[in-house]
Design a protein around this motif. Structure first.
Motif, PDB file in Angstrom:
ATOM      1  N   ARG A   1      -4.181   0.326  -0.947  1.00 30.59           N
ATOM      2  CA  ARG A   1      -4.907  -0.145  -2.216  1.00 30.59           C
ATOM      3  C   ARG A   1      -5.410   1.044  -3.148  1.00 30.59           C
ATOM      4  NH1 ARG A   1      -6.280  -5.276  -3.795  1.00 30.59           N
ATOM      5  NH2 ARG A   1      -8.293  -5.234  -5.391  1.00 30.59           N
ATOM      6  N   VAL A   2      -5.473   2.221  -2.862  1.00 28.00           N
ATOM      7  CA  VAL A   2      -5.878   3.257  -3.651  1.00 28.00           C
ATOM      8  C   VAL A   2      -4.780   4.112  -4.060  1.00 28.00           C
ATOM      9  CG1 VAL A   2      -7.443   5.319  -4.023  1.00 28.00           C
ATOM     10  CG2 VAL A   2      -8.422   3.494  -3.113  1.00 28.00           C
TER      11      VAL A   2
ATOM     12  N   GLY B   1      -1.290   3.532  -2.644  1.00 29.47           N
ATOM     13  CA  GLY B   1       0.158   2.892  -2.568  1.00 29.47           C
ATOM     14  C   GLY B   1       0.483   2.953  -1.050  1.00 29.47           C
ATOM     15  N   ILE B   2       1.693   2.541  -1.002  1.00 26.69           N
ATOM     16  CA  ILE B   2       2.378   2.701   0.235  1.00 26.69           C
ATOM     17  C   ILE B   2       3.491   3.647   0.596  1.00 26.69           C
ATOM     18  CG2 ILE B   2       1.604   0.189   0.791  1.00 26.69           C
ATOM     19  CD1 ILE B   2       4.741  -0.611   0.190  1.00 26.69           C
ATOM     20  N   ARG B   3       3.796   4.315  -0.548  1.00 18.69           N
ATOM     21  CA  ARG B   3       5.043   5.379  -0.363  1.00 18.69           C
ATOM     22  C   ARG B   3       4.740   6.348   0.478  1.00 18.69           C
ATOM     23  NH1 ARG B   3       8.954   6.277  -5.406  1.00 18.69           N
ATOM     24  NH2 ARG B   3       9.653   4.162  -5.390  1.00 18.69           N
ATOM     25  N   ARG B   4       3.421   6.938   0.530  1.00 20.35           N
ATOM     26  CA  ARG B   4       3.096   8.027   1.662  1.00 20.35           C
ATOM     27  C   ARG B   4       3.192   7.609   2.963  1.00 20.35           C
ATOM     28  NH1 ARG B   4      -1.037  12.032  -1.552  1.00 20.35           N
ATOM     29  NH2 ARG B   4      -0.020  12.263  -3.397  1.00 20.35           N
ATOM     30  N   LEU B   5       2.713   6.383   2.891  1.00 14.11           N
ATOM     31  CA  LEU B   5       2.741   5.657   4.273  1.00 14.11           C
ATOM     32  C   LEU B   5       4.149   5.602   5.013  1.00 14.11           C
ATOM     33  CD1 LEU B   5       0.031   3.177   4.100  1.00 14.11           C
ATOM     34  CD2 LEU B   5      -0.325   5.306   5.600  1.00 14.11           C
ATOM     35  N   ALA B   6       4.929   5.070   3.946  1.00  5.48           N
ATOM     36  CA  ALA B   6       6.148   5.049   4.268  1.00  5.48           C
ATOM     37  C   ALA B   6       6.919   6.193   4.585  1.00  5.48           C
ATOM     38  CB  ALA B   6       7.139   4.436   3.197  1.00  5.48           C
TER      39      ALA B   6
END
Length: 330
Positions: free
Chosen positions: A27-28, A30-35
């Motif tokens: 939410r804060v 984004g999802i790019r670092r998780l990807a």
């Protein structure tokens, strides 16, 4: 078995915390670092599994490898668990790789781009995906390989709806590159394993019989089940005579959840499962953008695999599922 129930509750609490943290991170930030983290994990697992297999050094870290000596398993014991973990990581990694577009400029400038910081980062991401895909194929896992390739194909075609003739050419070339290590072995092994799927399901493993036996447990403990983590203690009293193997898990996570928690546990699970399933399907069809397609596909891979195995009882895969679900909910 109160010790097993307490252990299951502790694990469940940890997974719930991971889901909430992933939800906040997505939410804060984004999802790019998780990807990116999943891409690194998939690349490492694929490379490590391939190196152990091709080198003949049958050890996982310093521990002798006792099972699946002719397959890549990464840091896992079981090839199927390794394959589904890598497949679920590869889906977000592939979606992230497809989100990076090279500039439409002359050849000279394009070469400068690929050898520059941004291009180098994108090239690294593609190498990690190829390493993970190679490990996936070298696992020789029927279900894991099928689900993984299906997820990658879905991510590719949903993320690239108008790529013309390259829509089919590029994924085929990437698959050929990933399959090069297979030439060291007999590529027909995977085909032979698929031909024995029904036989293994009904006779060798006895999973269908175990599922049928478990319905008797549900009938005797319908409200609150037998208690979390108690399946391996309860099932021997209900096991059919033809079952010769020890089942510590039911190889169907939803059915085992009902056995251990009853319909009360099912009612508690349904709201979270419904909301997560809603977000997952919406993400998989592209409603939240290209990057979320991979997260939806990765969670679908784990969920489908849980219908005939127990990935939610393996900490690494359960944690990955919690992170994927939390990212989608966030």
């Amino acid at each position: 078995a109160p010790d097993l129930t307490l252990s299951a509750l502790r694990t469940g609490a940890a997974l719930a915390a991971l889901l909430l943290v992933a939800c906040t991170v997505a939410r804060v930030r984004g999802i790019r670092r998780l990807a990116w983290a999943m891409a690194i994990s998939a690349g490492f697992q694929g490379a490590y599994g391939a190196l152990v297999l091709l080198s003949g050094y049958d050890r996982i870290w310093h521990v002798p490898k006792r099972y699946f000596l002719d397959c890549a398993t990464g840091t896992f014991v079981n090839r199927g668990h390794f394959a589904v973990y890598v497949a679920a990581c590869l889906a977000p990694a592939t979606a992230l790789a497809l989100s990076f577009e090279a500039p439409a400029v002359r050849v000279g400038k394009r070469l400068a781009y690929w050898f520059g910081p941004r291009g180098g980062r994108n090239m690294l991401l593609r190498i990690l995906v190829l390493l993970g895909a190679s490990g996936l194929l070298l696992s020789f896992s029927r279900h894991g390989t099928f689900l993984g390739l299906a997820a990658l194909a879905w991510v590719w075609f949903r993320s690239r709806p108008r790529s013309g003739r390259f829509r089919f050419v590029v994924p085929v070339l990437l698959l050929v590159l990933a399959a090069i290590p297979l030439l060291r072995f007999d590529p027909g092994r995977l085909v032979q394993r698929y031909s024995r799927t029904v036989e293994n399901l009904t006779h060798e493993a006895g999973r269908l019989t175990a599922w049928s036996d478990s319905l008797e447990i549900v009938r005797d403990y319908p409200v609150a089940g037998t208690g979390l983590g108690t399946f391996s203690h309860v099932y021997p009293s209900y096991r059919s005579p033809e079952i010769r193997k020890f089942f510590d898990h039911l190889h169907n996570d939803l059915l085992q959840w009902i056995v251990e928690t009853g319909f009360l546990g099912l009612l508690l699970l349904l709201p979270l499962a419904f909301r997560t399933g809603q977000r997952t399907l919406a993400a998989a069809i592209g409603r939240y953008g290209g990057g979320a397609i991979g997260f939806g596909a990765g969670l679908i891979v784990i969920t489908m695999y849980s219908m005939f195995d127990f990935p939610f009882h393996l900490p690494a895969i359960a944690a990955l599922a919690a992170i994927l679900a939390g990212a989608l909910l966030g």
